[in-house]
Design an enzyme around this catalytic site. Sequence first.
Site, PDB file in Angstrom:
ATOM      1  N   ASN A   9       0.863  -1.196  -0.008  1.00  0.00           N
ATOM      2  CA  ASN A   9      -0.088  -0.107  -0.036  1.00  0.00           C
ATOM      3  C   ASN A   9       0.738   1.297  -0.039  1.00  0.00           C
ATOM      4  OD1 ASN A   9      -1.930   2.325   0.629  1.00  0.00           O
ATOM      5  ND2 ASN A   9      -2.207   1.355   2.847  1.00  0.00           N
ATOM      6  N   TRP A  10       1.009   1.793  -1.049  1.00  0.00           N
ATOM      7  CA  TRP A  10       1.848   2.953  -1.408  1.00  0.00           C
ATOM      8  C   TRP A  10       1.307   4.387  -0.638  1.00  0.00           C
ATOM      9  CZ3 TRP A  10       4.828   3.289  -6.496  1.00  0.00           C
ATOM     10  CH2 TRP A  10       5.670   2.229  -6.689  1.00  0.00           C
ATOM     11  N   LYS A  11       0.146   4.164  -0.385  1.00  0.00           N
ATOM     12  CA  LYS A  11      -0.560   5.443   0.260  1.00  0.00           C
ATOM     13  C   LYS A  11      -0.349   6.437  -0.450  1.00  0.00           C
ATOM     14  CE  LYS A  11       0.326   3.494   4.954  1.00  0.00           C
ATOM     15  NZ  LYS A  11       0.415   3.416   6.232  1.00  0.00           N
ATOM     16  N   HIS A  95      -9.452   1.256   5.038  1.00  0.00           N
ATOM     17  CA  HIS A  95      -8.122   1.470   5.751  1.00  0.00           C
ATOM     18  C   HIS A  95      -8.381   2.258   6.774  1.00  0.00           C
ATOM     19  CE1 HIS A  95      -3.822   2.429   6.502  1.00  0.00           C
ATOM     20  NE2 HIS A  95      -3.520   1.257   5.848  1.00  0.00           N
ATOM     21  N   GLU A  97      -6.726   4.644   7.854  1.00  0.00           N
ATOM     22  CA  GLU A  97      -6.568   5.927   7.635  1.00  0.00           C
ATOM     23  C   GLU A  97      -7.782   6.516   6.733  1.00  0.00           C
ATOM     24  OE1 GLU A  97      -2.832   5.583   5.485  1.00  0.00           O
ATOM     25  OE2 GLU A  97      -1.822   4.910   7.557  1.00  0.00           O
ATOM     26  N   GLU A 165      -5.282  -5.081  10.789  1.00  0.00           N
ATOM     27  CA  GLU A 165      -4.123  -3.946  10.960  1.00  0.00           C
ATOM     28  C   GLU A 165      -4.395  -3.167  12.134  1.00  0.00           C
ATOM     29  OE1 GLU A 165      -2.222  -2.611   6.935  1.00  0.00           O
ATOM     30  OE2 GLU A 165      -4.115  -1.542   7.161  1.00  0.00           O
ATOM     31  N   GLY A 171       2.772   2.131  10.540  1.00  0.00           N
ATOM     32  CA  GLY A 171       3.657   3.172  10.302  1.00  0.00           C
ATOM     33  C   GLY A 171       4.380   3.634  11.612  1.00  0.00           C
ATOM     34  N   SER A 210       3.622  -2.241  10.331  1.00  0.00           N
ATOM     35  CA  SER A 210       4.912  -2.404  10.492  1.00  0.00           C
ATOM     36  C   SER A 210       5.701  -3.507  10.056  1.00  0.00           C
ATOM     37  CB  SER A 210       5.360  -1.857  11.965  1.00  0.00           C
ATOM     38  OG  SER A 210       4.998  -0.625  12.020  1.00  0.00           O
ATOM     39  N   GLY A 231       2.994  -1.164   4.405  1.00  0.00           N
ATOM     40  CA  GLY A 231       2.890   0.293   3.791  1.00  0.00           C
ATOM     41  C   GLY A 231       4.382   0.547   3.575  1.00  0.00           C
ATOM     42  N   GLY A 232       4.858   1.316   4.478  1.00  0.00           N
ATOM     43  CA  GLY A 232       6.321   1.719   4.475  1.00  0.00           C
ATOM     44  C   GLY A 232       7.272   0.988   3.479  1.00  0.00           C
TER      45      GLY A 232
HETATM   46  C1  PEP Z   1      -0.630   0.014   5.850  1.00  0.00           C
HETATM   47  O1  PEP Z   1      -0.782   1.127   5.268  1.00  0.00           O
HETATM   48  O2  PEP Z   1      -1.665  -0.622   5.618  1.00  0.00           O
HETATM   49  C2  PEP Z   1       0.486  -0.366   6.631  1.00  0.00           C
HETATM   50  C3  PEP Z   1       0.362  -1.489   7.198  1.00  0.00           C
HETATM   51  O3  PEP Z   1       1.398   0.276   6.764  1.00  0.00           O
HETATM   52  P1  PEP Z   1       2.799   0.249   7.497  1.00  0.00           P
HETATM   53  O4  PEP Z   1       3.672  -1.135   6.911  1.00  0.00           O
HETATM   54  O5  PEP Z   1       3.907   1.361   7.171  1.00  0.00           O
HETATM   55  O6  PEP Z   1       2.877  -0.037   9.020  1.00  0.00           O
END
Ligand code: PEP
Length: 246
Positions: A9-11, A95, A97, A165, A171, A210, A231-232
Site C-alpha cells: 500500500n503506497w498510500k 483502511h 486512515e 491492521e 507506520g 510495520s 505500507g512503508g
Molecule cells: C498500511 O498502510 O496498511 C500499513 C500496514 O503501513 P505500515 O506497513 O507502514 O505500518
Amino acid sequence: MLKPLIAGNWKMNGLTASLQEVEALIEGLQGKDVTADVLICPAATLLDRLTAKTGDSIIETGGQDCHANEKGAHTGDISAEMIADIGGAYVIVGHSERRTDHGETDAMVREKAEAAIRAGLTPIICIGETLEQRKAGQALDVLGQQMGGSIPGGLDGSQFVIAYEPVWAIGTGLTPEAADIKEAHSFMRARLGQSAVKSPDKVRLLYGGSVKPSNATEILSIEDVNGALVGGASLKAQDFLGIIFH
Ligand code: PEP
C-alpha cells in the site's frame, strides 16, 4: 493451504520516478520461484502507468479506495469500475486512515466492498483496533463488530480478503506479540466459520502494521496469517522483495 498475498500500500506516496521501483521489483521477481501473489496499490495518479508497466509480470495492481457508486457527481473520487477498467485486480477498502481521515463507517466500507465485487475486483477489507481498545481488552470485540458491519452478505470466501491492521501498529514500527496476532487471526477464522460466508476457509487473512524484512518470517509463519499488507516497506523494491522472499 492458501496462497499467501503480499500486498503493498503506497498510500499518498510516489511520483513518476517511483516507477523505477516497480522496474526493480519486476527484475527481482523474474525467474524466481515466487510462492505468493504480489500486489501493489499505488496512488490513483500512478495506477494506470504502474499497471501498464507490470505487463506480463506476476505483479497485480489495485486501488487504495473506491467510491460505492459506479459513476456520477463525486468530485475527486474513483469508482471500482475505473480501477477494473485499467487492469487493476484489487482495491483496499476501510483502511484505518480512511476511517479516521474521512469518517468511513463499517456500513460505508461494506458498500465499497460490494461495489468492488460488482466491478470484478477483490476487495481487501481492513479492520483493526486502536491502542485504547486493545488496552481496554476490547480488541476481539472490535474485530467482530467490524467484520459483522463491513463484510457484504452472501459472499464466497475466494471473493474477498481481510487485512487485520491494529491501528497502533501502522507506520509506528510497533507490532503486536506473535501470540496476539495468532489470537486475532484465529478469532477471525472462527468468526468467518460462523458467518454466512460460503467456503470461509478460502478467505485470506492478511496481517498489516510495520511489516518489514526483519520481522516478515516470524509474522508470516503464524497460523492463519495468509499474507501481509505492507505500507512503508513496500515503497522500496529491495525491502518489498525481502518480505516476499522472507
Ligand atoms: C498500511 O498502510 O496498511 C500499513 C500496514 O503501513 P505500515 O506497513 O507502514 O505500518
